[in-house]
Each structure stands twice: as structure tokens, then as C-alpha cells.
Design an enzyme around this catalytic site. Structure first.
Site, PDB file in Angstrom:
ATOM      1  N   GLY A   1      -0.743   4.453   0.097  1.00  0.00           N
ATOM      2  CA  GLY A   1      -1.579   5.585   0.503  1.00  0.00           C
ATOM      3  C   GLY A   1      -0.827   6.371   1.565  1.00  0.00           C
TER       4      GLY A   1
ATOM      5  NE  ARG B   1     -17.352  12.685   8.668  1.00  0.00           N
ATOM      6  CZ  ARG B   1     -16.178  12.496   8.099  1.00  0.00           C
ATOM      7  NH1 ARG B   1     -15.664  11.280   8.046  1.00  0.00           N
ATOM      8  NH2 ARG B   1     -15.511  13.499   7.594  1.00  0.00           N
TER       9      ARG B   1
ATOM     10  CG  HIS C   1     -16.866   8.311   4.126  1.00  0.00           C
ATOM     11  ND1 HIS C   1     -16.344   8.719   2.923  1.00  0.00           N
ATOM     12  CD2 HIS C   1     -16.213   9.017   5.072  1.00  0.00           C
ATOM     13  CE1 HIS C   1     -15.409   9.640   3.147  1.00  0.00           C
ATOM     14  NE2 HIS C   1     -15.291   9.819   4.438  1.00  0.00           N
TER      15      HIS C   1
ATOM     16  N   GLY D   1       0.835  -1.193   0.000  1.00  0.00           N
ATOM     17  CA  GLY D   1       0.000   0.000   0.000  1.00  0.00           C
ATOM     18  C   GLY D   1       0.867   1.239   0.000  1.00  0.00           C
TER      19      GLY D   1
ATOM     20  N   GLY E   1       0.934   3.869   3.954  1.00  0.00           N
ATOM     21  CA  GLY E   1       1.989   3.059   3.354  1.00  0.00           C
ATOM     22  C   GLY E   1       3.146   3.893   2.820  1.00  0.00           C
TER      23      GLY E   1
HETATM   24  C1  LIG Z   1     -14.095  10.591  -0.690  1.00  0.00           C
HETATM   25  C2  LIG Z   1     -13.324  10.518   0.595  1.00  0.00           C
HETATM   26  C3  LIG Z   1     -12.974  11.684   1.271  1.00  0.00           C
HETATM   27  C4  LIG Z   1     -12.264  11.631   2.469  1.00  0.00           C
HETATM   28  N1  LIG Z   1     -11.946  12.795   3.106  1.00  0.00           N
HETATM   29  C5  LIG Z   1     -11.229  12.737   4.249  1.00  0.00           C
HETATM   30  C6  LIG Z   1     -10.840  13.937   4.921  1.00  0.00           C
HETATM   31  O1  LIG Z   1     -11.151  15.040   4.490  1.00  0.00           O
HETATM   32  N2  LIG Z   1     -10.114  13.830   6.045  1.00  0.00           N
HETATM   33  C7  LIG Z   1      -9.749  12.617   6.568  1.00  0.00           C
HETATM   34  O2  LIG Z   1      -9.065  12.590   7.579  1.00  0.00           O
HETATM   35  N3  LIG Z   1     -10.095  11.475   5.943  1.00  0.00           N
HETATM   36  C8  LIG Z   1     -10.821  11.494   4.809  1.00  0.00           C
HETATM   37  N4  LIG Z   1     -11.177  10.324   4.192  1.00  0.00           N
HETATM   38  C9  LIG Z   1     -10.669   9.045   4.697  1.00  0.00           C
HETATM   39  C10 LIG Z   1      -9.208   8.864   4.292  1.00  0.00           C
HETATM   40  O3  LIG Z   1      -9.008   9.389   3.012  1.00  0.00           O
HETATM   41  C11 LIG Z   1      -8.779   7.408   4.257  1.00  0.00           C
HETATM   42  O4  LIG Z   1      -9.209   6.755   5.396  1.00  0.00           O
HETATM   43  C12 LIG Z   1      -7.271   7.305   4.205  1.00  0.00           C
HETATM   44  O5  LIG Z   1      -6.756   8.095   3.177  1.00  0.00           O
HETATM   45  C13 LIG Z   1      -6.815   5.883   4.032  1.00  0.00           C
HETATM   46  O6  LIG Z   1      -5.421   5.874   3.849  1.00  0.00           O
HETATM   47  P1  LIG Z   1      -4.625   4.516   3.812  1.00  0.00           P
HETATM   48  O7  LIG Z   1      -3.211   4.868   3.584  1.00  0.00           O
HETATM   49  O8  LIG Z   1      -4.949   3.723   5.014  1.00  0.00           O
HETATM   50  O9  LIG Z   1      -5.223   3.706   2.573  1.00  0.00           O
HETATM   51  P2  LIG Z   1      -5.407   4.076   1.018  1.00  0.00           P
HETATM   52  O10 LIG Z   1      -5.081   5.464   0.715  1.00  0.00           O
HETATM   53  O11 LIG Z   1      -6.729   3.542   0.621  1.00  0.00           O
HETATM   54  O12 LIG Z   1      -4.289   3.227   0.307  1.00  0.00           O
HETATM   55  C14 LIG Z   1      -4.368   1.859   0.148  1.00  0.00           C
HETATM   56  C15 LIG Z   1      -3.166   1.409  -0.635  1.00  0.00           C
HETATM   57  O13 LIG Z   1      -3.070  -0.003  -0.577  1.00  0.00           O
HETATM   58  C16 LIG Z   1      -2.901  -0.537  -1.862  1.00  0.00           C
HETATM   59  N5  LIG Z   1      -3.484  -1.864  -1.805  1.00  0.00           N
HETATM   60  C17 LIG Z   1      -4.672  -2.251  -1.262  1.00  0.00           C
HETATM   61  N6  LIG Z   1      -4.817  -3.576  -1.366  1.00  0.00           N
HETATM   62  C18 LIG Z   1      -3.718  -4.043  -1.970  1.00  0.00           C
HETATM   63  C19 LIG Z   1      -3.285  -5.338  -2.362  1.00  0.00           C
HETATM   64  N7  LIG Z   1      -4.016  -6.416  -2.133  1.00  0.00           N
HETATM   65  N8  LIG Z   1      -2.097  -5.450  -2.996  1.00  0.00           N
HETATM   66  C20 LIG Z   1      -1.336  -4.343  -3.246  1.00  0.00           C
HETATM   67  N9  LIG Z   1      -1.683  -3.119  -2.883  1.00  0.00           N
HETATM   68  C21 LIG Z   1      -2.864  -2.965  -2.262  1.00  0.00           C
HETATM   69  C22 LIG Z   1      -3.548   0.440  -2.794  1.00  0.00           C
HETATM   70  O14 LIG Z   1      -2.994   0.317  -4.072  1.00  0.00           O
HETATM   71  C23 LIG Z   1      -3.180   1.759  -2.118  1.00  0.00           C
HETATM   72  O15 LIG Z   1      -1.877   2.105  -2.497  1.00  0.00           O
HETATM   73  C24 LIG Z   1     -11.907  10.376   3.001  1.00  0.00           C
HETATM   74  C25 LIG Z   1     -12.257   9.211   2.340  1.00  0.00           C
HETATM   75  C26 LIG Z   1     -12.998   9.270   1.168  1.00  0.00           C
HETATM   76  C27 LIG Z   1     -13.461   8.002   0.566  1.00  0.00           C
END
Ligand SMILES: Cc1cc2nc3c(=O)[nH]c(=O)nc-3n(C[C@H](O)[C@H](O)[C@H](O)COP(=O)(O)OP(=O)(O)OC[C@H]3O[C@@H](n4cnc5c(N)ncnc54)[C@H](O)[C@@H]3O)c2cc1C
Lengths: 260, 636
Positions: free
Chosen positions: B43, B331, B401, B41, B46
Site C-alpha cells: 500500500g 468524524r 473505517h 504490504g 509499503g
Molecule cells: C474507503 C476509504 C477511503 C479513504 N479515504 C482516505 C482519504 O481520503 N484520505 C486519507 O488520508 N485516508 C483515507 N483512507 C485511509 C487510508 O486509505 C488508509 O489508512 C491507508 O491507505 C492505509 O495504507 P497502508 O499502506 O497502511 O495499508 P494498505 O493500503 O491497506 O495496504 C496493506 C498492504 O498489506 C498487504 N498485506 C496485508 N496483510 C498481509 C499479509 N498477511 N501478507 C502479505 N501482505 C499483506 C496488502 O496486500 C496490501 O498490499 C480511506 C480508507 C478507506 C477505507
């Protein structure tokens, strides 16, 4: 919302893989004007899959115009007929009943087709992985408000930073130049105090990879700016060119210093 | 059976993290290079983790199924990121952010974790600014803040409506720098399909190369999963199309416990559904609630246009029910209130939508101010719906969400599998039963920049995991299982499409495991999901081959895991005989419809152990509240 469906004739580019030849295939569809362009493709795919035919491959993810994953050339224009939106934000109400629509992948030497409408844009990342950052380690950074940054400056930097890396600029340019993309990143940092220490080294390195990857040069047709879903301005290209020239002068100065 | 140990350090809450950091072991700098760490990941969680671990000198392998690290779903976050900087001098502090988060999570989060999150929040902003993230600023050059999602202080930092994008590009730039330096190797278009354990310890992963279909093996001394949330189990959600649960679900099946799977956040301000062909629901930033007023008609099935409904016939139900928080109520509360009025038949034209109206704000502040604040959001709205929100009120409805649940982790972010860490939305840790706005971005970056570099180093220094290579027989075994699953999917050759199944699963989940749950419905859901899963394995059609780009196959593999996860979500919701945060059980409410928490019996994290198909064992991590005393979460 019970609205009359549109009847459309689609001519969609199908190509098995990188090395095979592709061609346009016809699809006739009926679609709700409230559907998005990509939802229309989803529907076609659902029909294809139900009859054991391979889906039309295209990429998309957020469907909100921010991740930069989608990108189709629709009736000859990257991201379709409207300006300042990504393909996923295009809705069918912008087309007329009975219309024929041509759908192709982004085309550029540096963006080879992978399958159908999917292209390989990894060149963009290679450019950013060659200096496209501010060198700062995690931790040990000063308080965020230590260095004031004028609102207008932050705002200009943000304008450049809005780039979604979709590649429409390259697809729109007759030279397949990546200058708008690269200059947006250069400008974001060049405008901020944090970007100053590496400013000239950065532009020098990034431009070199850009050239090596086979992206073309800029001949000021402004097509990139016109098709950019985020409206990134070509003044960024001017800024990059200026910084690039300064970087050359600085390098010459440094070299002549060594000789002395 | 593993005993749950949350490993919360001793001492006063404000000293726990500092003491723990000091007590943790360090890896000798000269040795770090010898240790390989996998981060799945890219994001916020990650990318920040991979970059920070690379900086420390570990040999990092990073993976994403996207074509670029920058495409991770974090990019789509709009509103902002919280931090207890108290730049506005309005009474914020680490303790207040901690307090708000524990309370907002309806007392179902671990205090020590939440405190640490609040404690490092300020550093996140420093870090991002130093990277060149162009946050919004005031004329004096200082950072601007806004109040967001029910907070009574202005602690949210933002970059227009694109905060997630800018934070992610910042984290990805740090990652790119490490790639440039050679400490991180990034593998794009790779989908992790399983984890490899050797003697019970995480030592690698199996991926499918999405371009060639090849099943690839990667070995490491530790594995971090930062693979995001699972709201797409509902099919329609605000998440990106490709978000999925596969990485954490398959890891769960190998032994990692799943924490609070039923805790789902339904966001109140999304665009309503237009028809069956719809592929996802679009979030309209919650910041809109700062100036927009939410209302419906007082009459049922009112078919008039909003302009024709006079003021006295409008019900500003959030302002009426929650006078002190009004339109900014949290929310879960706002979402449920919308569902209630729509269930009464008072939704827009009797349907499932409510108004978000800016007329008052435009009158009071002028169109220009509103345009400055929300211009891009209004444009998005108009592009999608074809309506102009300066003139007619927006229509909104709640949508899935965010998932508070995820793999269970201890204070060090390690799951019940030694050597397997989970970061960001993929873990269950900090938000309890409900997440506050602008806190997910904060958590992702806290985990990646400021927690994992310490705790993972400590694991390596103290557990001294053995070096393994992919020649180990376990890699062969697991990769064969993955290949077999792919072949099995391709061989079904039935009649129904993957999306058709997914949509049906989504409808079951939304109706029965969604905003309001009840015993009978949940039991039915379990049965319906099992039947649907059975039909899937007999009747799905997946054209194309396994040795090529095959998006249908990718979606099918993800759906397989959603069936199983959906079932566990229903079971978890069934087990939790109380209402708390995003989990509302109709049987457990006060007369006025407010959620009735049961602290005596349910003040625990439900951590589920997988025992085989349709079988789980429940473990409980009892939650202690020393600093924020559980009270009824009143927003009246
Ligand atoms: C529309 C929207 C608006 C939002 N606005 C806000 C906000 O204003 N403020 C706030 O705090 N939060 C907000 N959130 C929530 C927040 O964006 C997310 O919870 C957060 O960004 C998640 O980050 P992450 O790094 O955990 O995962 P993600 O950013 O989802 O990254 C996941 C990563 O894992 C990889 N991945 C997944 N599965 C696999 C696999 N099996 N093999 C290889 N790679 C994989 C993907 O390619 C990606 O790189 C929002 C969410 C949404 C949906």
C-alpha cells in the site's frame, strides 16, 4: 427496504485449475434486487460451504470499482450489461425475474485461468515494470508548484491515469490487445512535463514487453473503450502509436549519428 | 519484560527530527547490497518504503497477498492528502497541522511523531508531483486545495475522487522502477502468516503461497510490516474485503506490543445497510459534507418522504449543536451525533440513517457546480442505491473505517521486537484516539518515503544484525506451526461457514465495542467472543484443500486472528475509563453528551503484551504535552 426477490438461473464457469478443462455449472438463486452481483455470489458460496462444497472462486477487494481486482464476463460482456462500472458495482436490480445469466472469467491468451473465475493478469505488471514510471528518487525533488501545469493538461493526464488495471479491455478485444491499458499509462506521463525526459524510451520498452507477452494488436474495433469501467478513451492508443513511431525515428537518427 | 522506550530525541520539537537524522548512523553504500530487508504490504506505506529502501541500495523483498502491488487498499482512498504547504496563504503552517492533528487525536498521540509528520508533509506532495501524479490544478497551473474533514484551512491535495489511487499508482511506479533495476523483488499472492525471530530479533517471515498452498520461508536482516488496518473485525466496514490483521496479530503474539487496540474510527458518511447479505459498507467521501447539510426529522418514526418534511420540522443537528464547525465537525463527533438522533428514533423512517442534503447547495451554486465537485460521487451513489441525489437527499450512516490502534512503535517506527518496523495504518503512532480526514495517506507516505529509509538504515548500521538463512532451525519450527494451524483448520469439518461466524463476531463488535461502549457491554463482549471462538474451533467448515487456491481457508485464517483481536479491543476499551476521540464510554460524558476525557489517569498509550491465550499485560507509555496543552476538544 422489503423488496421482492428475483429468481435467477446462473450458469457459472467452474475450472479446477490452470490445466484442467472447465464447464458451466447451473445454480438457481433467489436474490434481493438491492444486492450486488458479487454479494449474490457470496450468498451462493455460503450455501455451498455450508454443505461442504468448494466455493466458486472469484476475486474482488474494494467493492467500490477502484481496485480493479474483480472482473467477470457476464452474459458475454466484461463487467456485465452496464457501461462504465466494474463488476462489483453491478446490482441485481438490473436483471429481470426469471432471467438466465452466464458468468465466465476474462478470457485471453495472456490471462490464463487460475481457478474458476480467477485469471492471471500479472502480464500487466510486467509491462509497467519495464519503464512504466518516471525515474525520480525519493527526496531532492523541487517544490510541487515549481512547474505550472495547465488545468486541462492535468485533467487529460488524470483521465488516462484513472485506469484501474482490471483487464476488461483485453477481455473485450477480439485480438486480446492490451493497447488501451498500455497507452493509458504512456499517455498519463506523455502529457505531463515530468514524463518528457523518458517519453520515447518508455514507449519503446513497454510496447516490446506487451508484444512479447502475447497480447494481440489493435484493429480499431473500439470494444475496449466500450467496456472500460473508467471510460478510458482510445485517443490514448493514437497517442501511443504516434510516440512509438517517433521513438523509432529517434532511434534511427541516433544510430545514423553513430555511423557518422 | 521489555521496558517501553519511545526514543523521542531531545531538543525543541522543531529540531528533533533534523537532529535525529544527523545523529543516526549510515550504512556504507558498498555494504547496503549485503543487507536484505523484507517489506510486507505494498500500500502507500509499503510501496513507498520498499521503493525508497531499494533506491538506497538495500536488497528488498516485498510481499503482498494481492495479485498486484497496485491492488492494496490504499487505492480506495477518495478525498485527499493533507500537507502544510500553505499554498492558499490561509494561515497554515507545520505547527498548525501538528496542532490540529494532536487536537484532532484528542491528545492521545505522541507530539514528536506528529510534528515530524507535519514537517515532512510538504515533501510528500513534491515527491508525488515529480513522479507524475496528476493532482487537481487551478487554471493558472498551480495545485488546487480544498478544506477537508473539519480543517479550517485548505490544505488537502486531491486527484478528483481518486486521490488514493493516484498516490498509490505513484508509489507503485517507484516500486516498479526498482523492480526493473533489480533492487526489489516482489512476491505477489503471498500471505505472511508468521514472523521468525532468532534470539529475539526479527529475521524473517513465513508465507503461504496462495496459488499452490506451499508454506514458504524468507530470511532478512530486518522486517517492515505495512499491512494496513483491521476495521474488518466488524465484518461490515469501509475496508476492502481482504484487509486483515493477520500479519500484525501474529507478530503481536511473538512479542510485539499492541498499542491502543480499541481506538477505531467510525466514519460518518457511509451508505446505510440494505440487508443481511451485504458484504461491506461503502464510504461516500467526506468532502460531501463541504456542501451537503445533515439532518433528520424533529419527530420520531417519521415515515414521510424527505421532500414532504417541511423546513421547520427538520433538525440540522450538526449545525445546531456545533455552530462553528457545523456539517464539517470531526468524524467521531459527527458519527456519534448521528447515532444519538437515530437512537432517539429520529433516524430516517425510524431506522439507522440520516439525510445528507444538497438542495440548498444546488440552489445557491447551481447544479453544474455541484456536478463538477461531486459528479462521480453522485454517480456512485446512484449505482448502488438506485436513487438520484440531485433530486432526493442522500441517506448516510456511520461505519467502521479506520483503526488508529496498531502495533506499538517507537519514534523510529520500530516495534518492541528489535528489527521489526511497522508503517502506515498497521502501527498505532500518529493519530491518537481519532484520525483527521486526509491524514492517513499523509502518514503512510511519510513513514515509507521519509522516515523508514533513515531509521532502518540506522538500525542496520548500529545493531549490525547477523546474516541468517532459512536453514536456521527456527524457520523450520515456525513454518511447522503454520502448517499445523492450516491442517487443524481443515480438519474441523463442522457445519457453520466462516462468513457466518465472522458476521456474528461483527455484530458483537458493532453493538458492544462500536460507537458507544459501556462497562457491562464490554464485559459481555469478551465472554461472547470467547464462546464464539470456541464454537468456531469445533464447528467451522472449510471445504477444499490446503494445497490449492482456497479462499475459504484464507478467510478462516484471518478470522482466527480477529477473534483474538476483538477480545483485546474490548479489554482495552474496558480499561480506558474515559471517553476520547473515537473511543466513547457512555459512563464518561458531560451532561450535554460530550466526551469526558480523563487526562490525569489516561494520558497514556496502552501497549498490550501478549502472554498466552486470553492473557495480556498492560504497559503504559505516558504522553507528555509540551507544545499543545490538552484542553477540552470543543467544536462548538
Ligand atoms: C474507503 C476509504 C477511503 C479513504 N479515504 C482516505 C482519504 O481520503 N484520505 C486519507 O488520508 N485516508 C483515507 N483512507 C485511509 C487510508 O486509505 C488508509 O489508512 C491507508 O491507505 C492505509 O495504507 P497502508 O499502506 O497502511 O495499508 P494498505 O493500503 O491497506 O495496504 C496493506 C498492504 O498489506 C498487504 N498485506 C496485508 N496483510 C498481509 C499479509 N498477511 N501478507 C502479505 N501482505 C499483506 C496488502 O496486500 C496490501 O498490499 C480511506 C480508507 C478507506 C477505507
Amino acid at each position: 427496504m422489503n423488496v421482492k426477490k428475483l429468481n435467477l438461473k446462473l450458469k457459472i464457469w467452474r475450472q479446477k485449475n490452470r490445466n484442467s478443462d472447465g464447464s458451466f455449472i447451473n445454480y438457481n438463486v433467489q436474490v434481493s434486487p438491492d444486492a450486488s452481483f458479487l454479494e449474490m455470489l457470496d450468498e451462493i458460496n455460503n450455501g455451498l460451504e455450508a454443505t461442504d462444497q468448494e466455493a466458486i472462486h472469484f476475486e474482488s477487494d474494494c467493492r467500490e470499482g477502484i481496485c480493479g481486482t474483480c472482473g467477470l464476463v457476464i452474459n458475454g460482456r466484461p463487467h456485465g450489461p452496464l457501461s462504465k462500472i466494474a463488476t462489483c458495482q453491478l446490482h441485481m436490480r438490473n436483471f429481470n425475474d426469471g432471467e438466465t445469466i452466464w458468468v465466465e472469467p476474462f478470457r485471453a491468451k495472456a490471462f490464463p485461468v487460475i481457478k474458476d473465475l480467477i485469471v492471471d493478469r500479472s502480464g500487466f505488471d510486467q509491462i509497467l515494470q519495464t519503464g512504466g514510471y518516471v525515474s525520480v528518487n525519493t527526496g531532492g525533488t523541487p517544490d510541487a508548484n515549481l512547474i505550472p501545469i495547465a488545468k486541462d493538461t492535468a485533467s487529460l493526464s488524470m483521465d488516462a491515469a484513472s485506469c484501474i488495471g482490471c483487464g476488461a479491455c483485453v477481455a473485450a478485444c477480439k485480438n486480446a490487445s492490451a493497447m488501451l491499458f498500455v497507452s493509458a499509462k504512456i499517455s498519463q506521463y506523455a502529457l505531463l512535463p515530468q514524463g518528457q525526459p523518458e517519453r520515447y524510451r518508455r514507449v519503446e520498452r513497454m510496447v516490446k514487453v506487451m508484444d512479447d507477452l502475447g497480447f494481440g494488436s489493435c484493429t480499431n474495433t473500439y470494444a475496449c473503450e466500450a467496456e472500460c469501467p473508467k471510460g478510458i478513451s482510445i485517443t490514448n492508443i493514437a497517442r501511443m502509436n504516434r510516440d512509438f513511431i517517433v521513438s523509432r525515428i529517434k532511434k534511427q537518427d541516433a544510430e545514423s549519428d553513430v555511423i557518422k | 519484560m521489555i521496558k517501553l522506550d519511545s526514543k523521542i530525541p531531545g531538543g525543541n520539537i522543531s529540531e528533533k527530527w533534523a537532529n535525529h537524522k544527523f545523529n543516526m548512523k549510515l550504512v556504507n553504500p558498498a555494504n547496503k547490497r549485503k543487507y536484505t530487508v523484507i517489506v510486507v504490504g505494498t500500500g502507500l506505506a509499503g510501496a513507498s518504503a520498499a521503493a525508497s529502501l531499494g533506491e538506497l541500495g538495500f536488497n528488498v523483498l516485498a510481499f503482498t497477498f494481492h495479485d498486484s502491488a497496485r491492488r492494496a487498499h490504499s487505492i480506495a482512498a477518495q478525498g485527499g492528502i493533507n500537507a502544510a504547504k500553505n499554498y492558499q496563504n490561509d494561515g497554515d503552517s507545520i505547527f498548525r497541522l501538528f496542532y490540529d492533528t494532536v487536537k484532532g487525536g484528542d491528545f492521545r498521540a505522541r507530539e514528536a511523531n506528529v510534528y515530524r509528520l507535519a514537517e515532512v508533509s510538504g515533501n510528500i506532495i513534491d515527491q508525488c508531483v515529480a513522479q507524475g501524479v496528476p493532482f487537481a490544478r487551478e487554471y493558472g497551473g498551480m495545485l488546487d486545495n480544498r478544506s477537508f474533514g473539519g480543517a479550517q484551512v485548505s490544505r488537502t491535495f486531491y486527484a478528483r475522487g481518486q486521490t488514493g489511487q493516484q498516490l498509490l499508482l505513484g508509489a507503485v511506479s517507484a516500486l516498479n522502477r526498482q523492480i526493473d533495476k533489480g533492487t526489489v523483488k516482489l512476491f505477489t499472492r503471498r500471505e505472511m502468516l508468521d514472523v521468525v525471530l532468532i534470539d529475539g530479533v526479527a529475521n524473517g517471515i513465513i508465507c503461504r503461497n496462495l496459488l499452490t498452498g506451499e508454506i514458504e520461508k524468507y530470511a532478512a536482516h530486518a522486517v517492515c510490516l505495512a499491512t494496513g488496518g483491521y476495521s474488518n473485525v466488524f465484518f461490515l466496514s469501509t475496508n476492502a474485503m481482504n484487509c486483515n490483521t493477520t500479519a500484525i496479530w501474529r507478530t503481536h503474539k511473538r512479542g510485539a506490543y499492541f498499542g491502543n487496540p480499541c481506538f477505531t474510527q467510525i466514519h460518518p458518511t457511509c451508505l446505510p445497510l440494505h440487508d443481511d447479505s451485504q458484504s461491506k459498507l461503502t464510504l461516500m467521501s467526506e468532502s460531501l459534507r463541504n456542501d451537503g447539510r445533515v439532518w433528520v426529522s424533529r419527530k420520531k418514526n417519521d415515515l414521510r418522504s424527505p421532500i414532504e418534511i417541511p423546513e421547520e420540522e427538520r433538525d440540522y443537528y450538526l449545525e445546531r449543536k456545533y455552530p462553528s464547525f457545523g456539517n464539517l465537525s470531526p468524524r467521531d463527533i459527527s458519527s456519534r451525533a448521528a447515532k444519538e438522533v437515530c437512537d432517539e428514533g429520529r433516524g430516517i423512517k425510524g431506522g439507522e440513517a440520516v439525510y445528507l442534503d444538497f438542495a440548498d447547495a444546488i440552489n445557491r451554486l447551481g447544479k453544474k457546480v455541484i456536478e463538477e465537485r461531486y459528479g462521480n460521487l453522485f454517480e456512485i451513489y446512484e449505482t448502488i442505491t438506485g436513487e438520484n441525489p440531485y433530486k432526493v437527499p442522500m441517506m448516510i450512516y456511520p461505519a467502521p473505517h479506520y483503526t488508529m490502534g496498531g502495533l506499538w512503535v517507537d519514534y523510529n517506527l520500530m516495534s518492541t521486537i528489535p528489527g521489526l518496523f511497522v508503517l502506515g495504518e498497521a502501527n498505532f503512532s500518529d493519530h491518537g484516539a481519532n484520525r483527521l480526514g486526509a491524514s492517513a495517506l499523509m502518514q503512510g507516505l511519510a513513514d515509507g518515503y521519509f522516515v523508514i529509509p533513515y531509521t532502518l538504515s540506522n538500525y542496520i548500521a548500529s545493531a549490525k544484525p547477523a546474516a541468517v538463512t532459512t536453514d536456521h532451525p527456527e524457520f523450520k519450527k515456525v513454518s511447522k506451526e503454520v502448517t499445523d494451524l492450516t491442517n487443524k483448520l481443515l480438519s474441523i469439518k463442522g457445519k457453520r461457514t466462516v462468513d457466518d461466524f465472522h458476521k456474528q463476531l461483527g455484530r458483537i463488535m458493532w453493538k458492544k465495542v462500536g460507537m458507544a461502549r459501556y462497562e457491562k457491554g464490554l464485559k459481555e463482549a469478551v465472554g461472547e467472543i470467547r464462546n464464539l471462538k470456541e464454537e468456531f474451533w469445533k464447528n467451522v467448515t472449510i471445504p477444499g484443500s490446503g494445497n490449492d487456491v482456497n479462499q475459504t481457508l484464507e478467510r478462516a485464517g484471518r478470522l482466527v486472528d480477529y477473534f483474538e483481536l476483538g477480545e483485546l479491543m474490548a479489554m482495552d476499551a474496558l480499561n480506558r475509563n474515559e471517553s476520547c476521540g473515537g473511543h466513547f464510554r457512555e459512563e464518561y460524558q458531560f451532561e450535554d453528551g460530550e466526551a469526558k476525557r480523563d487526562d490525569e489517569n489516561y494520558s497514556y498509550v496502552a501497549a498490550w503484551e501478549y502472554l498466552g491465550e486470553n492473557k495480556w499485560n498492560l504497559h503504559k507509555e505516558v504522553l507528555e504535552f509540551e507544545y499543545v496543552k490538552p484542553a477540552i476538544r470543543s467544536y462548538k
